[in-house]
Design an enzyme around this catalytic site. Structure first.
Site, PDB file in Angstrom:
ATOM      1  N   LYS A  55       0.851  -1.203   0.000  1.00 26.61           N
ATOM      2  CA  LYS A  55       0.000   0.000   0.000  1.00 26.61           C
ATOM      3  C   LYS A  55       0.878   1.241   0.000  1.00 26.61           C
ATOM      4  O   LYS A  55       0.596   2.221  -0.697  1.00 26.61           O
ATOM      5  CB  LYS A  55      -0.936  -0.012   1.228  1.00 26.61           C
ATOM      6  CG  LYS A  55      -2.079  -1.005   1.065  1.00 26.61           C
ATOM      7  CD  LYS A  55      -2.834  -1.255   2.348  1.00 26.61           C
ATOM      8  CE  LYS A  55      -3.800  -2.427   2.154  1.00 26.61           C
ATOM      9  NZ  LYS A  55      -4.422  -2.880   3.388  1.00 26.61           N
ATOM     10  N   GLN A  72      -4.878  -2.054   9.545  1.00 29.25           N
ATOM     11  CA  GLN A  72      -4.606  -3.298   8.826  1.00 29.25           C
ATOM     12  C   GLN A  72      -5.154  -4.488   9.624  1.00 29.25           C
ATOM     13  O   GLN A  72      -4.833  -4.657  10.794  1.00 29.25           O
ATOM     14  CB  GLN A  72      -3.087  -3.437   8.599  1.00 29.25           C
ATOM     15  CG  GLN A  72      -2.691  -4.635   7.769  1.00 29.25           C
ATOM     16  CD  GLN A  72      -3.220  -4.564   6.329  1.00 29.25           C
ATOM     17  OE1 GLN A  72      -3.191  -3.516   5.688  1.00 29.25           O
ATOM     18  NE2 GLN A  72      -3.721  -5.683   5.827  1.00 29.25           N
ATOM     19  N   ASP A 110     -11.242   2.395   4.195  1.00 30.74           N
ATOM     20  CA  ASP A 110     -11.494   0.972   3.947  1.00 30.74           C
ATOM     21  C   ASP A 110     -13.000   0.701   3.929  1.00 30.74           C
ATOM     22  O   ASP A 110     -13.428  -0.366   3.478  1.00 30.74           O
ATOM     23  CB  ASP A 110     -10.855   0.123   5.056  1.00 30.74           C
ATOM     24  CG  ASP A 110      -9.583  -0.586   4.594  1.00 30.74           C
ATOM     25  OD1 ASP A 110      -9.376  -0.688   3.374  1.00 30.74           O
ATOM     26  OD2 ASP A 110      -8.807  -1.024   5.453  1.00 30.74           O
TER      27      ASP A 110
END
Ligand code: NDP
Length: 283
Positions: A50, A94, A117
């Site tokens: 990322k 994450q 997200d």
């Protein structure tokens, strides 16, 4: 006739090129903060990818490392600090988190406008209600973008999804329903899964079972999306038996080079969109 390969790598490159041009034309860089708790090796690879993908389009990616021994309060304080930091446009945590943390609780601390997200309960709810304010989770968003590119009109199609996780199956069901598909969600307790899959115009496998979907599970001419990432004897494969299914399907995504790159591209797109919303006066 073998299936047309849905080239997620190329489509993702197109999105990233577009974003790079948009970002180059602004006066400052969007900032994505990635919170990584502990040192799960797979997570480290995803976070590195990322960071690299963001840098390539001129986006800043700040990695906030939190040791596995951190308390819930310490993690919450960090997220609240990022929520309040005007320099930070998007925040992701994450996953998976170490077992002692309650993922749903942690995700609910992220301000919904910075939740790039799209995993927070508020964004999940907004998506379910078909609100344009929803930040849509990157993997489902990437799947629908690829489907729209290749299959075009999704209206009325029967979509069967294998998997009901909060990050893939459930938000994808909402998204496809919002696209006027007729949606069936299946899972590990579903009875006679092959015959349900065989009814699908669009079949999405997101269960993490290496090459489970066989050719005789697939309707001739279906679009087959393989989300799975499995490692078998050091070899990467999806949830679909690609070689045999491509002889039946009309469209199919490869692994790698299908949904993986689309997911990263959509995360960057969500961060860019968050930046634009937070800076309404920018040119
Ligand atoms: P989860 O483990 O959270 O969920 C898996 C889902 O699949 C569950 O709903 C489970 O059912 C269902 N399932 C498991 N086994 C079977 C089976 N034999 N038959 C039918 N359903 C089954 O996984 P994720 O949703 O997080 O990820 C799924 C896969 O996609 C993984 O391989 C993951 O690595 C990959 N992935 C890839 C991404 C990408 O960018 N390409 C992004 C995210 C994930 P139940 O609910 O009953 O347990």
């Amino acid at each position: 006739m073998t299936a047309i390969i849905m080239d997620g790598k190329q489509e993702a490159l197109n999105v990233r090129k577009f974003l790079a041009e948009e970002i180059a034309a602004t006066y400052s860089s969007p900032v994505l903060a990635v919170v990584q708790v502990g040192d799960n090796p797979a997570s480290q690879v995803y976070v590195r990818n990322k960071h690299k993908a963001a840098a390539e389009i001129g986006m800043e990616c700040r990695i906030c490392y939190v040791p596995e021994t951190a308390s819930e309060d310490e993690l919450r304080d960090l997220i609240l600090e990022l929520n309040d930091n005007d320099e930070v446009n998007g925040i992701i945590v994450q996953l998976p988190l170490p077992k002692q943390f309650d993922e749903l609780k942690v995700l609910s601390w992220i301000k919904h406008s910075k939740d790039v997200d799209g995993f927070s309960p508020i964004n999940a709810g907004l998506l379910q209600m078909n609100s344009p304010e929803a930040v849509v989770a990157a993997t489902p968003q990437g799947i629908v973008a690829l489907l729209k590119h290749y299959v075009a009109d999704l209206r009325g199609k029967h979509a069967v999804i294998i998997g009901r996780s909060n990050i893939v199956g459930r938000p994808l069901a909402d998204l496809l329903l919002n696209q006027d598909c007729t949606v069936t969600v299946t899972h590990s307790k579903t009875l006679d899964l092959p015959s349900i899959c065989k009814q699908a115009d669009i079949l999405v496998a997101a269960c993490g079972c290496a090459e489970m979907v066989k050719a005789d599970w697939v309707k001739k001419g279906a679009a087959v999306i393989d989300v799975g990432i499995n490692r078998v004897d050091g070899h990467l494969c999806g949830d679909v038996a690609f070689e045999e299914v491509k002889e039946v399907a009309a469209y199919i995504t490869p692994v790698p080079g299908g949904i993986g790159p689309m997911t990263v591209a959509m995360l960057l797109k969500n961060t860019w969109n968050a930046y634009k919303k937070q800076n309404p006066l920018m040119k």
